[in-house]
Structure formats: structure tokens, C-alpha cells
Design a protein around this motif. Structure first.
Motif, PDB file in Angstrom:
ATOM      1  N   VAL A 131       4.400  -7.150   9.400  1.00 28.94           N
ATOM      2  CA  VAL A 131       2.963  -7.008   9.164  1.00 28.94           C
ATOM      3  C   VAL A 131       2.684  -5.749   8.345  1.00 28.94           C
ATOM      4  CG1 VAL A 131       0.741  -6.547  10.281  1.00 28.94           C
ATOM      5  CG2 VAL A 131       2.205  -8.371  11.144  1.00 28.94           C
ATOM      6  N   GLY A 132       3.292  -4.629   8.737  1.00 27.30           N
ATOM      7  CA  GLY A 132       3.081  -3.387   7.996  1.00 27.30           C
ATOM      8  C   GLY A 132       3.633  -3.441   6.591  1.00 27.30           C
ATOM      9  N   LEU A 133       4.800  -4.070   6.420  1.00 27.64           N
ATOM     10  CA  LEU A 133       5.373  -4.171   5.081  1.00 27.64           C
ATOM     11  C   LEU A 133       4.560  -5.110   4.203  1.00 27.64           C
ATOM     12  CD1 LEU A 133       9.195  -4.176   5.839  1.00 27.64           C
ATOM     13  CD2 LEU A 133       7.807  -2.335   4.859  1.00 27.64           C
ATOM     14  N   ASP A 134       3.960  -6.124   4.804  1.00 29.30           N
ATOM     15  CA  ASP A 134       3.084  -6.991   4.032  1.00 29.30           C
ATOM     16  C   ASP A 134       1.870  -6.215   3.539  1.00 29.30           C
ATOM     17  OD1 ASP A 134       2.348  -9.958   3.362  1.00 29.30           O
ATOM     18  OD2 ASP A 134       0.537  -9.064   4.215  1.00 29.30           O
ATOM     19  N   ALA A 135       1.321  -5.351   4.409  1.00 32.87           N
ATOM     20  CA  ALA A 135       0.202  -4.504   3.986  1.00 32.87           C
ATOM     21  C   ALA A 135       0.621  -3.592   2.843  1.00 32.87           C
ATOM     22  CB  ALA A 135      -0.307  -3.683   5.171  1.00 32.87           C
ATOM     23  N   LEU A 136       1.833  -3.071   2.913  1.00 32.37           N
ATOM     24  CA  LEU A 136       2.337  -2.225   1.831  1.00 32.37           C
ATOM     25  C   LEU A 136       2.432  -3.005   0.534  1.00 32.37           C
ATOM     26  CD1 LEU A 136       3.650   0.529   0.981  1.00 32.37           C
ATOM     27  CD2 LEU A 136       5.852  -0.575   1.452  1.00 32.37           C
ATOM     28  N   SER A 137       2.894  -4.238   0.599  1.00 38.11           N
ATOM     29  CA  SER A 137       3.086  -5.024  -0.617  1.00 38.11           C
ATOM     30  C   SER A 137       1.768  -5.293  -1.330  1.00 38.11           C
ATOM     31  CB  SER A 137       3.768  -6.349  -0.287  1.00 38.11           C
ATOM     32  OG  SER A 137       2.868  -7.254   0.321  1.00 38.11           O
ATOM     33  N   ARG A 138       0.649  -5.254  -0.586  1.00 40.62           N
ATOM     34  CA  ARG A 138      -0.659  -5.514  -1.164  1.00 40.62           C
ATOM     35  C   ARG A 138      -1.380  -4.235  -1.591  1.00 40.62           C
ATOM     36  NH1 ARG A 138      -2.856 -10.584   0.180  1.00 40.62           N
ATOM     37  NH2 ARG A 138      -1.445 -11.914   1.367  1.00 40.62           N
ATOM     38  N   ALA A 139      -0.807  -3.081  -1.285  1.00 39.87           N
ATOM     39  CA  ALA A 139      -1.466  -1.812  -1.613  1.00 39.87           C
ATOM     40  C   ALA A 139      -1.346  -1.521  -3.109  1.00 39.87           C
ATOM     41  CB  ALA A 139      -0.838  -0.679  -0.815  1.00 39.87           C
ATOM     42  N   PRO A 140      -2.282  -0.749  -3.667  1.00 39.84           N
ATOM     43  CA  PRO A 140      -2.173  -0.365  -5.080  1.00 39.84           C
ATOM     44  C   PRO A 140      -0.860   0.380  -5.351  1.00 39.84           C
ATOM     45  CG  PRO A 140      -4.333   0.191  -4.204  1.00 39.84           C
ATOM     46  CD  PRO A 140      -3.498  -0.203  -3.029  1.00 39.84           C
ATOM     47  N   ALA A 141      -0.273   0.102  -6.496  1.00 40.89           N
ATOM     48  CA  ALA A 141       1.013   0.714  -6.855  1.00 40.89           C
ATOM     49  C   ALA A 141       0.775   2.044  -7.550  1.00 40.89           C
ATOM     50  CB  ALA A 141       1.812  -0.230  -7.744  1.00 40.89           C
TER      51      ALA A 141
END
Length: 365
Positions: free
Chosen positions: A115-125
């Protein structure tokens, strides 16, 4: 969601295992929902240059010193109270001092870290969101959930390894046996009667159990939790018989007091704190003798200059005497290195895990 700000000169339910293959897959798949969507494994290679054209301007800005321009979010993908929580908070303060911006620790637990890594994948780069996680959600979980969930994290950016954490297998008050041989004897005599808890499906603790089951063909019931903190409380209450968890000072105190009994460790050698407790390799389970590699990750397409700056600062911080002493006291092994080093470790782990899943497809159901 919990936030803990750190900045220079600033103060500072258990989940039972689903019954049946179909439901267990739904439990894991649910972790990819929660409004966050699906996720995918990190690439074993550094992100490709052609994947980054939209971020070249940000990379130039980072190199020129305008990054970071605001607070940095550090997502911890496990619940509060575990070893990842303690280390993330330990890193946040010196990283904030080095970068001149607050570092906010946020907990995003669920589905063994996905869940946390999915949130990271959607965060601005843009270098203002990071995650602290074991590599298992990236190198093991994608092999045991539907393939359609994997695409987005193919270019998740490794920043640096942080630590290797031994895995401790303990008996709770509900288990009357004395050692690991008694575990196997009871599992053979009464298939399914023993319950073994881990911090989640397709986590390292679950991997240890899966390897033991594959090597012995015993029937032991897996009980997945959302993290190390919640499962420890239930272990002390005897809600299950066996527990695999990352080694931490708190767990060792319970072993010393007799509330938990250490049966085995997943580590290169016996722990100094538990000299009489054998490694899983000594017990004949070389493939199950696994530890947890934790690292820092950034969103896909994060500018190279940002990753390089983060890597340099984190490697420097992890090499300081106070941080090395913190790792030693918590029985963690240093694992800092380049981003490519972490990517290579992940590729090797993914290969080993793929072999296990191919040999025993039902091991993680």
C-alpha cells in the motif's frame, strides 16, 4: 496516517489468514485498492534515460541547488512500533539537517508494504516523496499476485540500502514444544494445528515459513498481519503458536524474560544476544535462512541528480558512528551502498523468489 516532523533546530488488529486460496488472494489484492490502485515491482536496473525526459528540468534544478524546495515526506510502509519505524525516525533528523528542509515521517501500512509503495509510485517525481521499505514487497509480492498489478512500479527508483535485519522465529505461550524439531513433529502429527504469524503475505517472515513448508512438506497455517507491532501483542497473548519477525530490542527483551522462546534465526551467523539459538541454515534449512533487506526508494522517473544527492547524504549519515552504533545495538547489519548496488540485490532476490514460486506455486496462497 501519522506524521512526525523533523527539521534542523526543531523539536522533535491483527488480521487472520483468509480461509481458502480465493479469499487469501482477495485479501492481498485489497491492499492494492484502498483508493491507491495497483502497483508493480521495481526494475532490477537503474531507470532508463529515455523514461525521464519530462524531468530533465527538475534534474537540472536539483543539480543547481534549488532542490529540495519544501518538506520531504518519508513514507514508512509498515505500522508504527516496528524496526522500520525506529530506523526511519532515526534517519529523518540528520537527513533534514543535511537538506535544510523538514522530513515528515508518515505511516502507510497495508498488504505487507505494498500500500505504501503504491502511494510512492503515484507521488510526483520531484524528490519530495520517499519510502522506507523492505525489498520483499517489490521482489516477492509481484510474483504471487495478478500480473496486471505490476506495471506502474517497473521504474521505481532505488536510492540506497539501509540495513539487513535478521529474522527471528519464536514460540509463543501457546506452543509447548522446546525447539524447532518439536515444531516439525507437531506439524506432522497434527497437520494444520500450528499457526505461524508473519507481518504479511509475501513478506520475508512469510517467505521463511514457505521455504520450511516446501522443504519438509509439513502443513502449518499462515496468519498474516499488517506489520511487526500488532502481531507482537497477539504473540504475547498466545493467539497463535509461532511467530517470525524482524529482530529488534523489544522482541529480544521478551525472549530474555521468557515470554517468547527463540527457536531459530535467519542470519549469516548466530546472534551475539542469542548464542544458543541456531540459524535456520544450521537446522538444515539453508533456503529459509533469509534476512530482510531494507532500503530507501523514490518514485519512478525521479531525476538522477536528486537520487544521487539523496544517496550521498544517506550513505554519509549511515556511516556515522552514532548510526552504526544504533544498527549494532538493534542487531541490524549495515547495507548502505549505491543505487545500483540495491538494484542488483533486488534482482538476485527476485530470481531466488521466482524459483521458489515456480517449485511450489501454492506456497503463498
Amino acid at each position: 496516517m501519522t506524521q512526525r516532523p523533523f527539521a534542523p533546530k526543531m523539536p522533535r488488529a491483527a488480521t487472520s489468514e483468509a480461509a481458502g486460496v480465493h479469499r487469501r488472494r482477495l485479501v492481498l489484492a485489497a491492499g492494492f485498492g484502498l483508493g491507491l490502485g495497483a502497483w508493480a515491482p521495481a526494475s532490477a536496473q537503474a531507470p532508463r534515460r529515455e523514461a525521464w525526459p519530462a524531468t530533465e528540468r527538475e534534474g537540472a534544478n536539483a543539480a543547481s541547488g534549488s532542490w529540495p524546495s519544501r518538506a520531504i515526506r518519508l513514507l514508512v510502509v509498515y505500522p508504527p512500533g516496528g524496526v522500520s519505524d525506529l530506523m526511519a525516525r532515526a534517519l529523518a533528523e540528520p537527513l533534514a539537517a543535511a537538506l535544510g528542509q523538514p522530513v515528515l515521517v508518515e505511516h502507510r501500512p497495508g498488504a505487507g508494504g505494498s500500500v505504501g509503495l503504491d502511494a510512492l509510485s503515484r507521488a510526483p517525481a520531484d524528490g519530495h516523496t520517499l519510502a522506507f521499505s523492505a525489498i520483499s514487497p517489490i521482489t516477492l509480492q509481484p510474483q504471487v499476485v495478478p500480473a496486471a498489478a505490476h506495471e506502474r512500479l517497473q521504474t521505481l527508483a532505488p536510492v540506497t540500502g539501509v540495513m539487513r535485519t535478521p529474522v527471528l522465529v519464536t514460540a509463543t505461550p501457546s506452543f509447548a514444544g522446546r525447539d524447532f524439531d518439536d515444531v516439525l513433529a507437531q506439524a506432522r502429527a497434527r497437520p494444520g494445528s500450528l499457526r505461524w504469524a508473519s507481518s504479511g503475505i509475501a513478506t520475508t517472515g512469510h517467505l521463511v515459513l514457505a521455504q520450511v513448508r516446501a522443504l519438509t512438506d509439513v502443513d502449518i497455517t499462515h496468519i498474516p498481519y499488517q506489520g511487526g507491532g500488532p502481531q507482537l501483542n497477539d504473540a504475547l497473548a498466545g493467539h497463535f503458536e509461532l511467530l517470525s519477525t524482524n529482530v529488534a530490542a523489544q522482541q529480544l527483551r521478551y525472549v530474555e524474560s521468557g515470554r517468547l522462546r527463540a527457536l531459530a534465526v535467519g542470519a549469516p551467523h548466530r546472534l551475539a544476544a542469542l548464542p544458543r539459538v541456531p540459524t535456520l541454515a544450521e537446522l538444515g534449512f539453508e533456503a529459509a535462512n533469509r534476512d530482510s533487506l531494507f532500503g530507501i526508494f523514490a518514485p519512478p522517473a525521479t531525476p538522477r541528480a536528486v537520487v544521487q544527492r539523496l544517496n550521498a547524504e544517506l550513505v554519509r549519515i549511515l556511516a556515522t558512528p552514532p548510526m552504526r552504533e544504533r544498527l549494532r545495538q538493534s542487531y541490524n547489519l549495515p547495507a548502505a551502498g549505491s543505487a545500483d548496488d540495491l538494484a542488483r540485490e533486488m534482482a538476485l532476490d527476485r530470481e531466488r523468489n521466482a524459483a521458489l514460486v515456480a517449485r511450489d506455486p501454492g506456497a503463498f496462497e
